[in-house]
Design an enzyme around this catalytic site. Structure first.
Site, PDB file in Angstrom:
ATOM      1  N   ASN A  92       0.881  -1.132  -0.255  1.00  0.00           N
ATOM      2  CA  ASN A  92      -0.294   0.339  -0.013  1.00  0.00           C
ATOM      3  C   ASN A  92       1.316   1.180  -0.086  1.00  0.00           C
ATOM      4  O   ASN A  92       0.434   2.364   0.308  1.00  0.00           O
ATOM      5  CB  ASN A  92      -0.815   0.135   0.828  1.00  0.00           C
ATOM      6  CG  ASN A  92      -0.325   0.007   2.559  1.00  0.00           C
ATOM      7  OD1 ASN A  92       1.111   0.103   2.872  1.00  0.00           O
ATOM      8  ND2 ASN A  92      -1.113   0.385   4.080  1.00  0.00           N
TER       9      ASN A  92
ATOM     10  N   HIS B  36       2.985   1.798   1.848  1.00  0.00           N
ATOM     11  CA  HIS B  36       3.498   2.316   3.406  1.00  0.00           C
ATOM     12  C   HIS B  36       5.415   2.077   3.516  1.00  0.00           C
ATOM     13  O   HIS B  36       5.426   1.429   2.417  1.00  0.00           O
ATOM     14  CB  HIS B  36       3.020   1.382   5.028  1.00  0.00           C
ATOM     15  CG  HIS B  36       3.414   0.203   4.546  1.00  0.00           C
ATOM     16  ND1 HIS B  36       2.873  -0.476   4.616  1.00  0.00           N
ATOM     17  CD2 HIS B  36       4.797  -0.758   5.004  1.00  0.00           C
ATOM     18  CE1 HIS B  36       3.229  -1.866   4.874  1.00  0.00           C
ATOM     19  NE2 HIS B  36       4.189  -1.986   4.947  1.00  0.00           N
TER      20      HIS B  36
END
Ligand code: F6R
Length: 237
Positions: A133, A135
């Site tokens: 995602n 991160h």
């Protein structure tokens, strides 16, 4: 942000390790931020072998752990400090006092402030993995570019992915991470990516809009950031 293609995973790991060894030999007192997760494991193998072979030494380096899971037993093998010890630090000559870990047993705000003070003007080099995602560290979607070391909630996907590190199902839901602002104070940043599962986020990180929804994109304007990907992770670029 510059893409460096590393070839097969083995070749990529040697490339990253060789670059790291070059930096550390040029600056033996290098202050470096290191990630855990599975991505850096083959790189840490190469570094451990290089120390054993006398090609480089961590004796004067200073290592800052990038992040740590909260609410997990001190000796849990899935903790970030335990993973870094196992995969790298127990195999190299870094003096224990030169390893900065995040002890989350006390007042978390005080721990975070003390960590920011210790990082000070920033690391010489920050190595980072990347989540699917986007991160980096535990800076999940929504993290701001100037965020500092702080307590964070983990995204559901990140919690699920952490099952690969823990041999049980009591998975952490929060952690403490250096912030994007903390990382942006680093002189150099290397984002590491390997495997086909990272191809989509590698493409977005390099070419998608800069957005808090994909935290790694917020490192794009840093003056010295490399995204070092193996063939599979770079396949979509
Ligand atoms: C670990 C960390 C995480 C991981 C990321 C990728 O210290 O900060 O951001 O780098 O979740 O994990 P792996 O490498 O296991 O795919």
């Amino acid at each position: 942000m510059t893409l460096l293609r590393g070839g097969s995973t083995d070749v990529w790991a040697r490339l990253v390790a060789d670059l790291f060894i070059e930096r550390l030999n040029a600056q033996p007192g290098m202050r470096v931020c290191l990630p855990t997760g599975l991505t850096p494991v083959p790189i840490y193998d190469e570094l451990a072998d290089a120390v054993t072979a006398g090609k480089v030494s961590f004796a004067r380096a200073e290592v800052f752990l990038l992040d740590e899971f909260g609410g997990v037993d001190p000796g849990d093998p899935g903790r970030c400090d335990q993973m870094l010890e196992r995969f790298l630090l127990s195999r190299v000559d870094l003096p224990a006092a030169r390893f900065h870990r995040l002890d989350l047993t006390g007042d978390i705000d005080m721990v975070c402030r003390a960590y920011e003070d210790a990082v000070g003007h920033g690391c010489d080099l920050a190595l980072l993995g990347i989540g699917t995602n986007g991160h980096v560290g535990m800076n999940e979607p929504g993290a701001s570019a100037d965020s500092l070391t702080r307590r964070v909630s983990l995204a559901p996907d990140t919690i699920a992915a952490s099952a690969r590190y823990f041999g049980h199902d009591r998975l952490p839901t929060w952690g403490v991470t250096m912030g994007l602002g903390t990382l942006r104070r680093s002189r150099e940043i290397w984002i590491l990516a390997s495997g086909a599962g990272k191809a989509s986020i590698v493409r977005q990180t390099l070419h998608g809009p800069v957005t808090t929804a994909v935290p790694a994109t917020q490192l794009r304007e840093h003056p010295s950031v490399l995204l070092i990907a193996d063939d599979e992770a770079a396949a979509g670029v």
